[in-house]
Design an enzyme around this catalytic site. Structure first.
Site, short mmCIF file in Angstrom:
data_model
loop_
_atom_site.label_atom_id
_atom_site.label_comp_id
_atom_site.label_asym_id
_atom_site.label_seq_id
_atom_site.Cartn_x
_atom_site.Cartn_y
_atom_site.Cartn_z
CE1 TYR A 63 -4.20 1.71 0.93
CE2 TYR A 63 -2.75 3.09 2.24
CZ TYR A 63 -3.99 2.86 1.65
OH TYR A 63 -4.99 3.79 1.80
CD GLN A 103 -2.37 7.20 2.24
OE1 GLN A 103 -3.32 6.45 1.99
NE2 GLN A 103 -2.31 7.90 3.36
CB THR A 104 3.56 7.67 3.66
OG1 THR A 104 4.10 6.36 3.65
CG2 THR A 104 2.41 7.73 4.62
CB SER A 113 0.02 14.16 8.79
OG SER A 113 0.67 13.54 9.87
NE ARG A 170 13.70 -6.06 41.11
CZ ARG A 170 13.55 -4.77 40.89
NH1 ARG A 170 12.47 -4.31 40.31
NH2 ARG A 170 14.50 -3.92 41.24
CB THR A 193 3.76 7.69 13.80
OG1 THR A 193 4.47 7.88 15.01
CG2 THR A 193 4.08 8.81 12.83
CD GLU A 243 -4.34 3.38 8.71
OE1 GLU A 243 -5.43 3.92 8.83
OE2 GLU A 243 -3.82 3.10 7.61
CG ASP A 252 0.94 12.67 14.63
OD1 ASP A 252 2.07 12.25 14.89
OD2 ASP A 252 0.36 13.54 15.32
#
Lengths: 664, 664
Positions: free
Chosen positions: A135, A137-138, A144, A310, A422, A424, A426
């Site tokens: 995919y 896109q960016t 954004s 612990r 970040t 899908e 920001d």
């Protein structure tokens, strides 16, 4: 000592039916059984071993992921797994890979944006993985702001083709997973240009690599964008860079469900509602919220079990030291995260319902709930992923120094998770979308337009602006109605205050810019209310099993009161509660911590995670931490030899005062 | 395009003298010049290249560190660098290595805890690195609780030796840096046992490896504890595991400055005050606070520059989009971190003074200020390291998706920094030490015992419990006296409230346990006040240079008002300020952001970091980000070949539907 359960005492303390809780966590008996079966299948298959991941070089790591992905696909086919089962299998393999994008983005993009003919042509190929897609896109310069993408798709009426081109360096596609080394195809987003006119960003199916020898097709430059945060982690994924030099594709590879380009180069809109894309968005974000609950619950499971193993300080007369989980400071950091994991699980289940509701309405051309559904999913994606990223790191710190070792599993979990803040959308940008929706809702109050769904509380804005919290004793804070009202009052008052401040600006957009930080806070208040209210709704359902509902009730109150404490300034400064009531809430919170304490290990056992999936020496089911931590250390490549490589060249010359003549 | 400064416009906007600010940041002209000279020396030496670090395998990485360390030591000797210069050189080489522990822990431990004879024997060897030492304190089962260490040193009067032994698996020494593969010697902390009596934990010099061939001596098992968080990062260090099987050392290798064992096996205390160890602690923590300011400032420098380069949304009529630094949401996250970097720098400078003051008093047997100095350094270590760890990750997120790439420099900076929250005192444990001190101080109010130093404000407790903040207009929040008073009032009221709640418990220790979470918050309030007050004190000094003091004044106000906003619940619920005053503070904060904005790049230039030291494509001085990000990608080993290794075995069989018969 094999088989000894060092946490047996903890498990015996539980006051509820763990098996029933496992079903509540999974969502249904069916979901539990499926999950349980597939997770064991993966854990028992040595091909899916992952404990050596942090030590592998990038190339070894990537090749290993290719092997696992092929093996997973082989098993999926051999066992004839359903889609649901196949998804679970990939989930439990727990290694980001190109197949995630093929199934999660490439196929859905074609399904959602392609025409029937396009479905017939491409989906069978994709379903059999005869082509592998990503995919795209960016871009290097735009993430954004999708509308700012620079890649162009220019229609050439002469040849009936689109020319895909990267006009600038910043228009290089950048980040798409699976692009770097594997995908043969991509859905590429580009500005559609016909006859010199820019019609904005559209999707196109573009073949990238030869199906014969995998080499990039002419005009295409493609590669990996390099190492990312962490050992192992997302470095198993070939996030890629891609440049086009006038690459031609047939016209019918534009995804044409919503808009088309005709043979003559005319741009047309179909009568399919554009709002359909929001359906996909709601779906994807529901998955992200669900993943948040899984990631956070893994970290919490590790930190909870190790906090019981612990011991530190507090030995009396030479006896055992205190388990660190018994310190209130530890509880105050850990239990709200445990509560958050459950809260996010339930809100993600509700989002699943919301998705089907939205889709049914869209089919019926009812768009009335869409803005609310969009704002709510955007906000919940932001809220849950931020809280989960921070929560994983907090769990790491709660494990003390040993949490810093890769063998704790927490460093890789953090590194592989944080991009969710970040991608899908920001998280800050998303909150501003929520804020815009809130401001719009406030401006319409009293206009007759009724707020719906998660924002319907604003109908009682008048009451919420002036109501007074009735809490007089700490126990009053256990009433769901009390909690709901203060959260509603706080959200309403913060939104209304923002709206009032906005109205002082002559230019509303200028005002919005100036008040961004306040608007983000109002959006968070709204989203926290949604999570709290969905947890309370869950508790109103019939939940079988001894003690199950009771302990979930404690977690719900812990979630709400901890949020209240962390954001006390909001609640007190808007007059929703008094400082006296705030300190009663704190008192109640401490008492809830004591009540949850004996149930802590059983509450994380209810996630039903295998040791393979957890991938943590500290979080082992049997609590046998130290011998295994010790064993794990010796596997480091540095321990291959007693005297390290480099001793003769670089250490000995220092010790023997021979550096002056050494060749370095 | 070489030499073009893409941030020139930003630099021209600055309203202050950057060169003078560089001196303020460095602490003095001398410190600036030294720092400047050494950082350029390192940056210009190709042997110190570090951009390939994230891609190296553990063994390559470690060998590379050995080479750099040897090269650094060679250069230090060739150039006859002073101790100050050598420290700076190691700082700018910016790669954790065994030498840090040799110089920072092993040598100081011998100096601080050894007798004159021990100094004469061991220090010359250590100074020339004829032996290399580490500091072996923490064990697999014990970190925070030093008194719980299990390793034993049993005196054998027959042979005049100590027998060093690891009685259990959990007594294995675990974590010491430099131990795993390099150190020839260690200062080992073990329970001293003479004649069957346990005298608690003491330090012993133990040889671990042969000086001939580097092999571990008989009875010693030693190795590396394995991979830690992040790519590169702390994996350059050989944190080690160490077990002793009845290893004998001569009696004179116990560090005997404070207590001794005689030839007859008698345990004695010398008349050297035990409090001297606190001097070392103050020193070490001052260094940690100083390092916090450096680490945070690096992250802020990267995020600030890239926020000016990066543009997203807001294009009008096809013009350039808005620089992301111009969004108030970005400013609201970034500028408080910028202010914090300066605040931590100044408070660390003050701690340097405190250290000399404490040492002078100790020499004069004046222990009166010791509890206050101890609490204050513990608290500041905790506050600044937590804020820095969170701040680095916030800066990474402020860079959007690209911050996730190793080439941004931020993932490694985070991974290498976070252990500071755990080592030298877990941050929560330290805050509880502060809280104990605060409760003691409150209990002594009115007793005639005057609170001193950073806690002296409690002298006016009576006034601070009832005073009312006078702020009526946003500008009133710029007055240092106003800010100081509300911070003092908040800290006092939170401490007093805790003390009152404690007094309700019959058993004070039980009360303390129950109220731990509230006590931590009171301690934080006290520590934040210290940072604010030291910033204000700094501004009262003479600071030359056009505009320098003015812009520092803005940062001081941003730091204080942002803390106020983040902790609004404290301030409002204790009645220190009203909600009206809170919203005026917010208004003032927004205005301060606008004032700082034009100075942002110049304020990070003032750190005077070379591109080598920053190690970030996003933070490049010239702002030429995108072409370099693009170039950087191709260096990944995955891009060595166009078709990836594994294609024939694992990708092609999927595409060609031949998985059934494939060998995976």
């Amino acid at each position: 000592m094999a088989g000894v359960d060092y946490l047996a005492d903890e498990r015996n303390k539980a006051e509820f039916d763990v098996n029933e809780m496992k079903i509540v966590w999974a969502g249904s008996r069916h979901a539990f059984e499926l999950s349980d079966r597939i997770s064991r299948l993966v854990a028992s298959d040595p091909a899916f071993r992952k404990d050596n991941r942090p030590m592998l070089s990038r190339k070894e790591l990537f090749k290993n992921t290719l092997r696992k992905t092929a093996h997973a696909w082989k098993r999926i086919n051999e066992l004839r797994l359903t889609e649901e089962e196949a998804n679970k299998l990939r989930f439990y393999v727990d290694e980001p890979a190109f197949a995630d994008l093929h199934w999660g983005m490439f196929v859905p993009a074609i399904k959602g944006q392609g025409t029937d003919e396009q479905h017939q042509k491409w989906l069978p190929l994709a379903y059999k993985m005869q082509i592998i897609g990503c995919y795209a896109q960016t871009e290097l310069g735009h993430g954004s702001n999708v509308q700012g993408l620079e890649t162009t798709a220019t229609f050439d009426p002469q040849t009936d083709e689109f020319i895909i081109h990267s006009p600038t360096l910043t228009s290089s596609k950048w980040w798409p997973g699976g692009l770097g080394k594997v995908s043969t195809h991509a859905v590429v987003y580009a500005r559609l240009i016909t006859d010199g006119k820019d019609h904005g960003v559209h999707g196109f199916i573009v073949q990238l690599r030869s199906l014969d020898d995998h080499s990039p097709l002419p005009g295409i430059i493609v590669g990996d964008i390099g190492m990312k945060f962490g050992n192992g982690a997302y470095n198993t994924m070939d996030n890629g860079v891609l440049r086009f030099d006038h690459v031609r594709i047939p016209r019918n590879q534009m995804l044409m469900r919503v808009s088309q380009v005709t043979r003559e180069g005319k741009y047309k809109q179909s009568n399919v509602p554009r709002q359909l894309v929001y359906g996909t968005m709601v779906y994807v974000r529901q998955v992200i919220v669900s993943d948040a609950s899984y990631a956070l619950s893994r970290a919490v499971c590790i930190a909870t079990r190790y906090s019981c193993v612990r011991r530190q300080f507090g030995s009396q007369n030479g006896g055992a030291e205190t388990q660190v989980i018994d310190y209130k400071t530890q509880q105050n950091r850990l239990f709200p995260l445990l509560a958050s994991a459950y809260a996010f699980r339930f809100v993600s289940e509700w989002l699943k319902w919301l998705y089907t509701d939205v889709m049914q309405r869209l089919q019926a051309n009812d768009f009335s709930t869409l803005p609310e559904a969009h704002a709510c999913t955007a906000g919940l994606k932001s809220l849950t992923t931020s809280a989960t990223a921070d929560g994983i790191e907090e769990c790491r710190k709660l494990c003390g120094g040993h949490g810093y070792l890769c063998s704790s599993g927490l460093p890789e979990l953090f590194a592989v998770y944080v991009p969710a803040c970040t991608y899908e959308g920001d998280n800050t940008v998303l909150l501003l979308q929520v804020a815009r929706f809130l401001m719009k809702t406030v401006s319409q109050l009293g206009s007759g337009k009724k707020p719906v769904g998660t924002i319907s509380y604003m109908e009682q804005a008048e009451h919420l602006m002036k109501c007074r919290c009735e809490v007089q004793r700490a126990e009053d804070w256990l009433k769901p109605s009390v909690i709901l009202e203060v959260f509603e009052a706080r959200a309403t008052r913060m939104s209304v205050a923002c709206a009032q401040n906005l109205s002082k600006f002559a230019n509303p957009e200028e005002g919005f810019s100036e008040l961004l930080a306040d608007l983000v806070e109002a959006a968070i208040a709204h989203c926290q209310l949604i999570v709290v209210s969905k947890f309370i709704e869950k508790l109103r359902q019939d939940i079988p099993g001894k003690g199950v509902k009771q302990v979930l009730g404690m977690l719900c109150n812990i979630y709400a009161l901890h949020i209240l404490h962390k954001n006390l300034g909001d609640f007190v400064s808007t007059g929703c509660i008094t400082s006296k009531q705030a300190s009663l809430a704190n008192e109640q919170l401490r008492s809830l911590y004591s009540q949850v304490r004996p149930n802590a290990v059983a509450l994380v056992d209810s996630f039903n995670y295998t040791d393979h999936f957890l991938g943590s020496v500290l979080g082992r089911y049997d609590g046998n931490v130290y011998p295994n931590l010790y064993e794990e250390a010796w596997k480091d490549p540095l321990n291959d030899s007693v005297v390290p490589d480099g001793y003769h060249e670089y250490i000995r010359p220092i010790l023997k005062q021979q550096l002056r003549t050494a060749r370095l």
